[in-house]
Design an enzyme around this catalytic site. Structure first.
Site, PDB file in Angstrom:
ATOM      1  N   TYR A   1       5.671  -3.125  -1.848  1.00  0.00           N
ATOM      2  CA  TYR A   1       5.032  -2.157  -3.434  1.00  0.00           C
ATOM      3  C   TYR A   1       5.616  -1.400  -4.539  1.00  0.00           C
ATOM      4  O   TYR A   1       4.993  -1.507  -5.259  1.00  0.00           O
ATOM      5  CB  TYR A   1       3.725  -1.235  -2.202  1.00  0.00           C
ATOM      6  CG  TYR A   1       3.155  -1.525  -1.493  1.00  0.00           C
ATOM      7  CD1 TYR A   1       1.822  -2.711  -2.114  1.00  0.00           C
ATOM      8  CD2 TYR A   1       3.405  -0.963   0.210  1.00  0.00           C
ATOM      9  CE1 TYR A   1       1.742  -3.007  -0.858  1.00  0.00           C
ATOM     10  CE2 TYR A   1       2.524  -1.568   1.134  1.00  0.00           C
ATOM     11  CZ  TYR A   1       1.479  -2.396   0.459  1.00  0.00           C
ATOM     12  OH  TYR A   1       0.720  -3.262   1.463  1.00  0.00           O
TER      13      TYR A   1
ATOM     14  N   HIS B   1      -4.042  -6.642  -7.038  1.00  0.00           N
ATOM     15  CA  HIS B   1      -3.534  -6.365  -5.364  1.00  0.00           C
ATOM     16  C   HIS B   1      -2.033  -7.074  -6.421  1.00  0.00           C
ATOM     17  O   HIS B   1      -1.469  -7.513  -6.832  1.00  0.00           O
ATOM     18  CB  HIS B   1      -3.431  -7.518  -4.630  1.00  0.00           C
ATOM     19  CG  HIS B   1      -4.489  -7.281  -3.848  1.00  0.00           C
ATOM     20  ND1 HIS B   1      -5.315  -6.397  -3.393  1.00  0.00           N
ATOM     21  CD2 HIS B   1      -6.815  -8.213  -3.977  1.00  0.00           C
ATOM     22  CE1 HIS B   1      -6.757  -6.486  -3.416  1.00  0.00           C
ATOM     23  NE2 HIS B   1      -7.238  -7.675  -3.605  1.00  0.00           N
TER      24      HIS B   1
HETATM   25  O1  CA2 Z   1      -0.910  -5.556  -2.037  1.00  0.00           O
HETATM   26  C1  CA2 Z   1      -1.690  -4.825  -2.795  1.00  0.00           C
HETATM   27  O2  CA2 Z   1      -2.038  -4.245  -3.408  1.00  0.00           O
HETATM   28  C2  CA2 Z   1      -2.846  -4.299  -1.665  1.00  0.00           C
HETATM   29  O3  CA2 Z   1      -3.991  -3.940  -1.644  1.00  0.00           O
HETATM   30  C3  CA2 Z   1      -1.930  -2.877  -1.263  1.00  0.00           C
HETATM   31  C4  CA2 Z   1      -3.085  -2.468   0.332  1.00  0.00           C
HETATM   32  C5  CA2 Z   1      -2.796  -4.003   0.904  1.00  0.00           C
HETATM   33  O4  CA2 Z   1      -3.976  -3.542   2.496  1.00  0.00           O
HETATM   34  C6  CA2 Z   1      -3.831  -4.255   0.938  1.00  0.00           C
HETATM   35  O5  CA2 Z   1      -4.039  -5.932   1.278  1.00  0.00           O
HETATM   36  C7  CA2 Z   1      -2.864  -5.072  -0.217  1.00  0.00           C
HETATM   37  C8  CA2 Z   1      -2.388  -1.403   0.766  1.00  0.00           C
HETATM   38  C9  CA2 Z   1      -2.472  -0.001   0.350  1.00  0.00           C
HETATM   39  C10 CA2 Z   1      -1.107   1.036   1.095  1.00  0.00           C
HETATM   40  O6  CA2 Z   1      -0.307   1.149  -0.310  1.00  0.00           O
HETATM   41  C11 CA2 Z   1       0.857   1.528   0.442  1.00  0.00           C
HETATM   42  C12 CA2 Z   1       1.522   2.357  -0.241  1.00  0.00           C
HETATM   43  C13 CA2 Z   1       3.278   2.509   0.024  1.00  0.00           C
HETATM   44  C14 CA2 Z   1       2.999   2.743   1.124  1.00  0.00           C
HETATM   45  C15 CA2 Z   1       2.017   2.650   2.294  1.00  0.00           C
HETATM   46  C16 CA2 Z   1       1.046   1.647   1.493  1.00  0.00           C
END
Ligand code: CA2
Length: 148
Positions: A26, A103
């Protein structure tokens, strides 16, 4: 031209961890960086932004309902709710505002359970796998649909 010059930015569960955990997936930017980026991008076009991030589905639904009659459109990264939530989709569909779905990661290149989005067909803009910069892209594209 839309009557309101305000956008709602919605970030779903766990996105408060941006920049703190999993930077390989991310990136290093925080949720505050994301909100500032969207605010600056919108301001270039004369729009202001109301931002909400929550780990609670009901808080997100209430914010989406409150946007009705008050915002011109919604930029949303629903996080994991993308792949599970009929409720979130119904809220977006119910307020009938134009929606940009963002996303950060390339969900289609990840696990199969991330390939389906309940939000995709109620959104008019889709930006996937462009990192945090994708929020700026989505904001610009959403504003372009409002002006057009
Ligand atoms: O890619 C994306 O933006 C997502 O929406 C992020 C979601 C995931 O479940 C989708 O499939 C794709 C997860 C958000 C969690 O974000 C985090 C950020 C840093 C550390 C852990 C989780």
């Amino acid at each position: 031209m839309p009557t309101s010059r305000r956008l709602l930015l919605v970030n779903g569960p766990n996105l408060n961890l941006l920049g703190i955990r999993e930077p390989d997936v991310y990136g290093h930017e925080t949720i505050a960086d994301v909100e500032t980026l969207v605010e600056r991008t919108a301001a270039e076009h004369g729009f202001e932004v109301r931002s909400v991030q929550s780990n609670h589905e009901g808080v997100l639904i209430d914010a989406i309902h409150a946007a009705r009659g008050d915002c011109a459109g919604i930029v949303i990264n629903p996080g994991g709710l993308t792949h599970t939530s009929v409720v979130l989709r119904d809220a977006l569909s119910g307020v009938a505002l134009p929606v940009a779905e963002v996303h950060i990661s390339d969900v289609m290149a990840r696990e199969p359970f991330r390939h389906h989005s309940y939000v995709a067909d109620v959104a008019v803009v889709h930006v996937v796998g462009r990192g945090v910069a994708g929020y700026a892209e989505a904001t610009r594209a959403l504003i372009a649909t409002l002006a057009g």
